[in-house]
Design a protein around this motif. Structure first.
Motif, PDB file in Angstrom:
ATOM      1  N   LYS A   8       0.827  -1.209   0.000  1.00 28.58           N
ATOM      2  CA  LYS A   8       0.000   0.000   0.000  1.00 28.58           C
ATOM      3  C   LYS A   8       0.859   1.257   0.000  1.00 28.58           C
ATOM      4  O   LYS A   8       0.502   2.260  -0.609  1.00 28.58           O
ATOM      5  N   LYS A   9       1.999   1.220   0.692  1.00 28.02           N
ATOM      6  CA  LYS A   9       2.851   2.398   0.787  1.00 28.02           C
ATOM      7  C   LYS A   9       4.299   1.967   0.950  1.00 28.02           C
ATOM      8  O   LYS A   9       4.596   1.010   1.650  1.00 28.02           O
ATOM      9  N   LEU A  10       5.182   2.691   0.276  1.00 32.41           N
ATOM     10  CA  LEU A  10       6.632   2.517   0.406  1.00 32.41           C
ATOM     11  C   LEU A  10       7.226   3.820   0.916  1.00 32.41           C
ATOM     12  O   LEU A  10       7.034   4.862   0.301  1.00 32.41           O
ATOM     13  N   PHE A  11       7.920   3.754   2.017  1.00 34.95           N
ATOM     14  CA  PHE A  11       8.565   4.950   2.555  1.00 34.95           C
ATOM     15  C   PHE A  11      10.002   5.030   2.059  1.00 34.95           C
ATOM     16  O   PHE A  11      10.578   4.043   1.601  1.00 34.95           O
ATOM     17  N   GLU A  12      10.574   6.206   2.145  1.00 36.12           N
ATOM     18  CA  GLU A  12      11.969   6.410   1.753  1.00 36.12           C
ATOM     19  C   GLU A  12      12.903   5.767   2.777  1.00 36.12           C
ATOM     20  O   GLU A  12      12.536   5.547   3.938  1.00 36.12           O
ATOM     21  N   SER A  18      24.431   7.257  13.146  1.00 35.05           N
ATOM     22  CA  SER A  18      25.130   6.103  13.711  1.00 35.05           C
ATOM     23  C   SER A  18      25.491   5.060  12.640  1.00 35.05           C
ATOM     24  O   SER A  18      26.192   4.098  12.926  1.00 35.05           O
ATOM     25  N   GLY A  19      24.984   5.247  11.418  1.00 32.62           N
ATOM     26  CA  GLY A  19      25.211   4.273  10.361  1.00 32.62           C
ATOM     27  C   GLY A  19      24.042   3.312  10.203  1.00 32.62           C
ATOM     28  O   GLY A  19      24.010   2.507   9.284  1.00 32.62           O
ATOM     29  N   PHE A  20      23.070   3.408  11.089  1.00 35.90           N
ATOM     30  CA  PHE A  20      21.875   2.574  11.038  1.00 35.90           C
ATOM     31  C   PHE A  20      20.965   3.081   9.917  1.00 35.90           C
ATOM     32  O   PHE A  20      20.848   4.276   9.700  1.00 35.90           O
ATOM     33  N   LYS A  21      20.346   2.152   9.189  1.00 35.44           N
ATOM     34  CA  LYS A  21      19.375   2.557   8.172  1.00 35.44           C
ATOM     35  C   LYS A  21      18.184   1.625   8.210  1.00 35.44           C
ATOM     36  O   LYS A  21      18.288   0.450   8.583  1.00 35.44           O
ATOM     37  N   LYS A  22      17.023   2.179   7.830  1.00 33.07           N
ATOM     38  CA  LYS A  22      15.815   1.364   7.746  1.00 33.07           C
ATOM     39  C   LYS A  22      14.883   1.943   6.695  1.00 33.07           C
ATOM     40  O   LYS A  22      14.968   3.110   6.330  1.00 33.07           O
ATOM     41  N   ARG A  23      13.997   1.070   6.228  1.00 29.02           N
ATOM     42  CA  ARG A  23      12.962   1.479   5.287  1.00 29.02           C
ATOM     43  C   ARG A  23      11.692   0.729   5.676  1.00 29.02           C
ATOM     44  O   ARG A  23      11.734  -0.458   6.004  1.00 29.02           O
ATOM     45  N   GLU A  24      10.577   1.437   5.630  1.00 26.80           N
ATOM     46  CA  GLU A  24       9.311   0.853   6.033  1.00 26.80           C
ATOM     47  C   GLU A  24       8.359   0.761   4.847  1.00 26.80           C
ATOM     48  O   GLU A  24       8.412   1.579   3.929  1.00 26.80           O
ATOM     49  N   ILE A  25       7.493  -0.257   4.901  1.00 29.15           N
ATOM     50  CA  ILE A  25       6.415  -0.400   3.924  1.00 29.15           C
ATOM     51  C   ILE A  25       5.137  -0.712   4.687  1.00 29.15           C
ATOM     52  O   ILE A  25       5.174  -1.162   5.832  1.00 29.15           O
ATOM     53  N   VAL A  26       4.014  -0.450   4.037  1.00 32.21           N
ATOM     54  CA  VAL A  26       2.716  -0.857   4.571  1.00 32.21           C
ATOM     55  C   VAL A  26       2.165  -1.905   3.625  1.00 32.21           C
ATOM     56  O   VAL A  26       2.084  -1.693   2.413  1.00 32.21           O
ATOM     57  N   VAL A  27       1.810  -3.055   4.191  1.00 35.42           N
ATOM     58  CA  VAL A  27       1.216  -4.156   3.431  1.00 35.42           C
ATOM     59  C   VAL A  27      -0.217  -4.338   3.907  1.00 35.42           C
ATOM     60  O   VAL A  27      -0.467  -4.434   5.113  1.00 35.42           O
ATOM     61  N   THR A  28      -1.155  -4.363   2.962  1.00 37.59           N
ATOM     62  CA  THR A  28      -2.556  -4.613   3.286  1.00 37.59           C
ATOM     63  C   THR A  28      -2.842  -6.091   3.056  1.00 37.59           C
ATOM     64  O   THR A  28      -2.679  -6.593   1.943  1.00 37.59           O
ATOM     65  N   THR A  29      -3.240  -6.770   4.124  1.00 41.78           N
ATOM     66  CA  THR A  29      -3.514  -8.200   4.026  1.00 41.78           C
ATOM     67  C   THR A  29      -4.795  -8.437   3.253  1.00 41.78           C
ATOM     68  O   THR A  29      -5.650  -7.556   3.166  1.00 41.78           O
ATOM     69  N   ILE A  39       5.711  -2.652   8.186  1.00 36.84           N
ATOM     70  CA  ILE A  39       6.825  -3.595   8.306  1.00 36.84           C
ATOM     71  C   ILE A  39       8.108  -2.840   8.032  1.00 36.84           C
ATOM     72  O   ILE A  39       8.211  -2.120   7.050  1.00 36.84           O
ATOM     73  N   GLU A  40       9.096  -3.018   8.916  1.00 38.82           N
ATOM     74  CA  GLU A  40      10.371  -2.327   8.726  1.00 38.82           C
ATOM     75  C   GLU A  40      11.449  -3.307   8.290  1.00 38.82           C
ATOM     76  O   GLU A  40      11.451  -4.468   8.685  1.00 38.82           O
ATOM     77  N   PHE A  41      12.321  -2.811   7.436  1.00 40.15           N
ATOM     78  CA  PHE A  41      13.487  -3.549   6.984  1.00 40.15           C
ATOM     79  C   PHE A  41      14.700  -2.753   7.424  1.00 40.15           C
ATOM     80  O   PHE A  41      14.756  -1.538   7.184  1.00 40.15           O
ATOM     81  N   ILE A  42      15.644  -3.412   8.081  1.00 38.89           N
ATOM     82  CA  ILE A  42      16.789  -2.679   8.630  1.00 38.89           C
ATOM     83  C   ILE A  42      18.103  -3.160   8.015  1.00 38.89           C
ATOM     84  O   ILE A  42      18.211  -4.276   7.531  1.00 38.89           O
ATOM     85  N   GLN A  43      19.077  -2.247   8.053  1.00 34.92           N
ATOM     86  CA  GLN A  43      20.437  -2.476   7.577  1.00 34.92           C
ATOM     87  C   GLN A  43      20.442  -3.058   6.163  1.00 34.92           C
ATOM     88  O   GLN A  43      19.830  -2.503   5.281  1.00 34.92           O
ATOM     89  N   GLU A  44      21.104  -4.201   5.943  1.00 38.67           N
ATOM     90  CA  GLU A  44      21.225  -4.741   4.586  1.00 38.67           C
ATOM     91  C   GLU A  44      19.898  -5.252   4.033  1.00 38.67           C
ATOM     92  O   GLU A  44      19.746  -5.405   2.825  1.00 38.67           O
ATOM     93  N   LYS A  45      18.910  -5.483   4.887  1.00 37.95           N
ATOM     94  CA  LYS A  45      17.598  -5.962   4.426  1.00 37.95           C
ATOM     95  C   LYS A  45      16.819  -4.872   3.682  1.00 37.95           C
ATOM     96  O   LYS A  45      15.861  -5.154   2.985  1.00 37.95           O
ATOM     97  N   VAL A  46      17.250  -3.608   3.813  1.00 37.25           N
ATOM     98  CA  VAL A  46      16.638  -2.499   3.070  1.00 37.25           C
ATOM     99  C   VAL A  46      16.699  -2.783   1.566  1.00 37.25           C
ATOM    100  O   VAL A  46      15.777  -2.455   0.824  1.00 37.25           O
TER     101      VAL A  46
END
Length: 114
Positions: A8-12, A18-29, A39-46
């Motif tokens: 439904k949505k992809l965030f930047e 600190s070197g930490f990075k994350k990207r979030e998405i919204v998934v509609t079931t 749902i958040e994806f962090i570090q290399e999972k971005v």
């Protein structure tokens, strides 16, 4: 665990000092009572989100995370998060296969020897 739904949505990507990075998405079931899950994806999972687009149907493998936080007044609060670690795109086109068995009618059984 896994979640299946449409994006439904992809965030930047968020980069922190600190070197930490994350990207979030919204998934509609896709269920009788659809849920919009952040749902958040962090570090290399971005990087898993690189080819994901709005309205893609995906399966996301997740871990539930929880943490405790004490505010300056000494009150303890609890927070949950959903972290994605794998994504599979779900193909919308399914090929229909014709049965390899010949179709038979009741007339085909008239010449049986018994």
């Amino acid at each position: 665990m896994e979640i299946i739904g449409k994006v439904k949505k992809l965030f930047e990507i968020q980069n922190f000092d600190s070197g930490f990075k994350k990207r979030e998405i919204v998934v509609t079931t896709e269920e009788p009572y659809p849920q919009n899950l952040l749902i958040e994806f962090i570090q290399e999972k971005v990087d898993l989100l690189e080819n994901i687009k709005l309205n893609d149907k995906i399966k996301v493998y997740i871990n539930l995370r929880g943490r405790e936080w004490k505010n300056p007044e000494g009150n303890i609060k609890y927070f949950n998060s959903i972290q994605g670690w794998k994504i599979e795109e779900i193909n919308h086109t399914q090929t229909s296969k014709k049965s390899s068995l010949p179709s038979m009618s009741s007339d085909d059984f008239d010449d049986l020897p018994f």
